[in-house]
Design an enzyme around this catalytic site. Structure first.
Site, PDB file in Angstrom:
ATOM      1  N   GLY A 132       0.821  -1.216   0.000  1.00  0.00           N
ATOM      2  CA  GLY A 132       0.000   0.000   0.000  1.00  0.00           C
ATOM      3  C   GLY A 132       0.848   1.256   0.000  1.00  0.00           C
ATOM      4  CE1 TYR A 429      13.978   3.476   2.785  1.00  0.00           C
ATOM      5  CE2 TYR A 429      15.799   4.607   1.762  1.00  0.00           C
ATOM      6  CZ  TYR A 429      15.125   3.444   2.039  1.00  0.00           C
ATOM      7  OH  TYR A 429      15.617   2.246   1.589  1.00  0.00           O
TER       8      TYR A 429
HETATM    9  P1  FDA Z   1       2.065   2.295   5.908  1.00  0.00           P
HETATM   10  O1  FDA Z   1       0.874   1.444   6.051  1.00  0.00           O
HETATM   11  O2  FDA Z   1       2.619   2.919   7.149  1.00  0.00           O
HETATM   12  O3  FDA Z   1       1.783   3.383   4.796  1.00  0.00           O
HETATM   13  C1  FDA Z   1       2.703   4.390   4.411  1.00  0.00           C
HETATM   14  C2  FDA Z   1       1.919   5.587   3.866  1.00  0.00           C
HETATM   15  O4  FDA Z   1       1.120   5.182   2.758  1.00  0.00           O
HETATM   16  C3  FDA Z   1       0.947   6.164   4.892  1.00  0.00           C
HETATM   17  O5  FDA Z   1       0.799   7.548   4.654  1.00  0.00           O
HETATM   18  C4  FDA Z   1      -0.354   5.457   4.566  1.00  0.00           C
HETATM   19  O6  FDA Z   1      -1.489   6.184   4.992  1.00  0.00           O
HETATM   20  C5  FDA Z   1      -0.268   5.340   3.053  1.00  0.00           C
HETATM   21  N1  FDA Z   1      -0.968   4.171   2.518  1.00  0.00           N
HETATM   22  C6  FDA Z   1      -0.748   2.876   2.842  1.00  0.00           C
HETATM   23  N2  FDA Z   1      -1.552   2.076   2.141  1.00  0.00           N
HETATM   24  C7  FDA Z   1      -2.288   2.876   1.341  1.00  0.00           C
HETATM   25  C8  FDA Z   1      -3.299   2.621   0.381  1.00  0.00           C
HETATM   26  N3  FDA Z   1      -3.707   1.392   0.105  1.00  0.00           N
HETATM   27  N4  FDA Z   1      -3.872   3.674  -0.249  1.00  0.00           N
HETATM   28  C9  FDA Z   1      -3.464   4.940   0.026  1.00  0.00           C
HETATM   29  N5  FDA Z   1      -2.511   5.226   0.920  1.00  0.00           N
HETATM   30  C10 FDA Z   1      -1.918   4.208   1.568  1.00  0.00           C
HETATM   31  N6  FDA Z   1      11.448   1.153   0.965  1.00  0.00           N
HETATM   32  C11 FDA Z   1      12.042   0.801  -0.206  1.00  0.00           C
HETATM   33  O7  FDA Z   1      11.794   1.440  -1.233  1.00  0.00           O
HETATM   34  N7  FDA Z   1      12.872  -0.285  -0.259  1.00  0.00           N
HETATM   35  C12 FDA Z   1      13.139  -1.047   0.835  1.00  0.00           C
HETATM   36  O8  FDA Z   1      13.897  -2.010   0.745  1.00  0.00           O
HETATM   37  C13 FDA Z   1      12.523  -0.683   2.069  1.00  0.00           C
HETATM   38  N8  FDA Z   1      12.759  -1.412   3.198  1.00  0.00           N
HETATM   39  C14 FDA Z   1      12.119  -1.073   4.381  1.00  0.00           C
HETATM   40  C15 FDA Z   1      12.319  -1.851   5.527  1.00  0.00           C
HETATM   41  C16 FDA Z   1      11.682  -1.510   6.711  1.00  0.00           C
HETATM   42  C17 FDA Z   1      11.918  -2.359   7.928  1.00  0.00           C
HETATM   43  C18 FDA Z   1      10.845  -0.375   6.771  1.00  0.00           C
HETATM   44  C19 FDA Z   1      10.177   0.012   8.065  1.00  0.00           C
HETATM   45  C20 FDA Z   1      10.629   0.390   5.640  1.00  0.00           C
HETATM   46  C21 FDA Z   1      11.261   0.061   4.437  1.00  0.00           C
HETATM   47  N9  FDA Z   1      11.071   0.809   3.277  1.00  0.00           N
HETATM   48  C22 FDA Z   1      11.679   0.435   2.096  1.00  0.00           C
HETATM   49  C23 FDA Z   1      10.204   1.993   3.303  1.00  0.00           C
HETATM   50  C24 FDA Z   1       8.801   1.626   2.839  1.00  0.00           C
HETATM   51  O9  FDA Z   1       8.781   1.535   1.427  1.00  0.00           O
HETATM   52  C25 FDA Z   1       7.807   2.728   3.284  1.00  0.00           C
HETATM   53  O10 FDA Z   1       7.844   2.870   4.674  1.00  0.00           O
HETATM   54  C26 FDA Z   1       6.388   2.391   2.804  1.00  0.00           C
HETATM   55  O11 FDA Z   1       5.622   3.547   2.754  1.00  0.00           O
HETATM   56  C27 FDA Z   1       5.735   1.378   3.712  1.00  0.00           C
HETATM   57  O12 FDA Z   1       4.485   0.991   3.220  1.00  0.00           O
HETATM   58  P2  FDA Z   1       3.440   0.324   4.235  1.00  0.00           P
HETATM   59  O13 FDA Z   1       2.197   0.053   3.504  1.00  0.00           O
HETATM   60  O14 FDA Z   1       4.112  -0.786   4.953  1.00  0.00           O
HETATM   61  O15 FDA Z   1       3.300   1.494   5.305  1.00  0.00           O
END
Ligand code: FDA
Length: 489
Positions: A132, A429
């Site tokens: 997401g 990031y």
């Molecule tokens: P989360 O759910 O926290 O969402 C992040 C943002 O996107 C928020 O603002 C959320 O509201 C919004 N969002 C989420 N889902 C949505 C949807 N369906 N529709 C609209 N908005 C939505 N990056 C990278 O490029 N390469 C890498 O190798 C890594 N490795 C990595 C490792 C670890 C341990 C972490 C903590 C982070 C990374 N990252 C990364 C960074 C990662 O790409 C970034 O944190 C992403 O936004 C995480 O997405 P999530 O859905 O997990 O986060």
């Protein structure tokens, strides 16, 4: 074939001030053809409730946002948690996959890796990251020099807009479809599914990690790496991880550079390439491990490479939970060995628990994709990206301040050696130090441009235009969402 992830532990816990809603949203299309969802679909409850009760909404995918923006806010809010929308449907013959937006990249890798050994997808390293947020901000992994970003390979998406209407690519239009592929999450609507193209890889790829301490000329070898890493053939990606270790001789602290690599080919062709173009690293045949692409995912995620592939489906990170703060930079010219020595001095500070910098080379396919192709703009001219990280376990204000001050000081120190005017950063990031909307998520466009151009360069203006067209009252917002032109308070 399709599969649904088994019930798994939850992402990080929510603050007490929020409540969490598990949505009933449209499910994946039954075939690979575009969905027939349309304006006639009833508005999903979360959007209409949010409007009706004027309650702020935060969308959570994998919950990995570096500043916690998917589950923390300064005002009463609720979380739209997509964890139950986690199906992945891979079509090997068509080389595509539909991925629901609550799935992790590990689930995607698992579904690919259990069905084929010759297709891959270029997303991140840590399997617990959610698609997401990851795809919404670009998303890169170790095949970025060959294939570009995850977002470069999105070919369709399902999105719920501010009125609760459900769109696919055709009905949302090309401007909005452009914006959601890298323009940051929680800004233009709720993505419920992505369709991506899968990419061909050889049956076997090669990985290695070679470490050098300061005493083993780490600084000189990093210097050489800066000259060659973005110029290697696209199949080769070598990143460098800088951290601290102890010398074997007298157990004193020293700096360590780990050269960590994925090569999309076999060891027999990699070895002569390294001996010719990067002999300083001294890689030998026994350093090289050949394995399938999916097992290379296990390797970089830190699992033994013979682990059952099911470990990729876990939502529990392999590493223990710790406090951390991160920042990012882009480098266009190699920095001097003297500048690198200044980084080592900071890494060796004994009062900093666990400092780390990761240098990731660009070039290859990244340089060929135009800056305006999707909102992610860091393309030709970028030699490498730096991720600055610091982890600590000690609780309390003093420890937090010490570590956050350390990373801010390091960031200040690096200013002359990285991109300037603006100093660029990677939206995934997330770093609120580079600027933010006010606590309620509103700001003027002038203020937002300060951080907006760091993440998006010239694409920022187009993002503002799309936002103004699709969400003029700024319903979807957080501390770093692109604001519309006029609706600030
Ligand atoms: P989360 O759910 O926290 O969402 C992040 C943002 O996107 C928020 O603002 C959320 O509201 C919004 N969002 C989420 N889902 C949505 C949807 N369906 N529709 C609209 N908005 C939505 N990056 C990278 O490029 N390469 C890498 O190798 C890594 N490795 C990595 C490792 C670890 C341990 C972490 C903590 C982070 C990374 N990252 C990364 C960074 C990662 O790409 C970034 O944190 C992403 O936004 C995480 O997405 P999530 O859905 O997990 O986060």
């Amino acid at each position: 074939t399709s599969s649904t992830a088994s019930p798994l532990p939850q992402p990080p816990t929510s603050p007490k001030s929020s409540s969490t809603l598990r949505p009933t949203l449209p499910t994946l299309p039954s075939s690979n053809s575009p969905s027939t969802t349309s304006a006639s679909t009833p508005p999903p409850a979360a959007i209409s409730c949010s409007h009706k009760h004027r309650l702020h909404l935060r969308v959570r995918g994998g919950g990995h946002d570096y500043e916690g923006l998917s589950y923390v806010a300064s005002r009463p809010f609720f979380i739209l948690d997509l964890i139950n929308l986690s199906s992945v449907k891979v079509d090997v013959a068509a080389r595509t996959a539909w991925i629901q937006a609550g799935a992790t990249i590990g689930e995607l890798y698992y579904q690919i890796g259990t069905q084929t050994t010759t297709l891959a997808f270029p997303a991140g390293v840590c399997p617990t990251v959610g698609v997401g947020g990851h795809f919404s901000g670009g998303g890169y992994g170790l095949s970025l020099r060959k294939f570009g970003l995850a977002a470069d390979h999105i070919v369709d998406a399902h999105l719920v807009d501010v009125k609760g209407k459900v769109h696919n690519r055709a009905s949302m239009g090309e401007d909005l479809f452009w914006a959601i592929r890298g323009g940051g999450g929680n800004t233009f609507g709720v993505v419920t599914a992505w369709k991506v193209n899968l990419l061909p890889v050889p049956e076997n790829v090669t990985v290695f990690t070679v470490t050098k301490t300061i005493q083993q000329n780490a600084t000189g070898i990093i210097n050489r790496w800066q000259q060659v890493a973005d110029r290697f053939p696209d199949d080769l990606f070598i990143r460098v991880i800088l951290d601290r270790t102890e010398t074997t001789t007298n157990s004193t602290a020293t700096g360590r550079a780990s050269f960590n690599s994925l090569y999309l080919g076999q060891a027999q062709s990699l070895l002569p390439l390294l001996q010719r173009d990067f002999p300083e690293l001294g890689v030998e045949r026994e350093d090289l491990i050949e394995l399938t692409w999916i097992r290379s995912i296990l390797y970089f995620a830190g699992y033994p490479t013979d682990s059952p592939l099911e470990v990729l489906r876990s939502r529990v990170p392999l590493t223990r939970k710790r406090n951390f703060k991160a920042k990012s930079d882009y480098v266009t010219e190699p920095m001097s060995e003297r500048a690198l020595e200044g980084i080592w001095r900071r890494i060796l500070r004994p009062d900093i628990e666990d400092p780390e910098l990761i240098f990731s080379p660009y070039g290859g396919r990244m340089s060929e994709i135009p800056e305006s192709s999707i909102p992610f703009p860091h393309r030709a001219g970028t030699r490498y990206k730096i991720q600055h990280l610091v982890y600590w376990e000690r609780e309390g204000r003093e420890a937090t301040d010490r570590h956050v001050d350390w990373i801010r000081e390091l960031y200040g120190y690096l200013a002359p050696h990285v991109s300037k005017n603006p100093r660029l950063a990677y939206v995934n990031y997330r770093d609120l130090d580079v600027g933010s909307n006010n606590g309620a998520g509103f700001t003027s466009n002038e203020e937002a441009r300060v951080w907006g151009v760091k993440y998006f360069k010239g694409n920022y203006e187009r993002l503002v235009r799309v936002k103004t067209a699709v969400d003029p009252r700024n319903f979807f917002r957080n501390e770093q969402s692109v604001p519309p032109l006029t609706a600030w308070k």
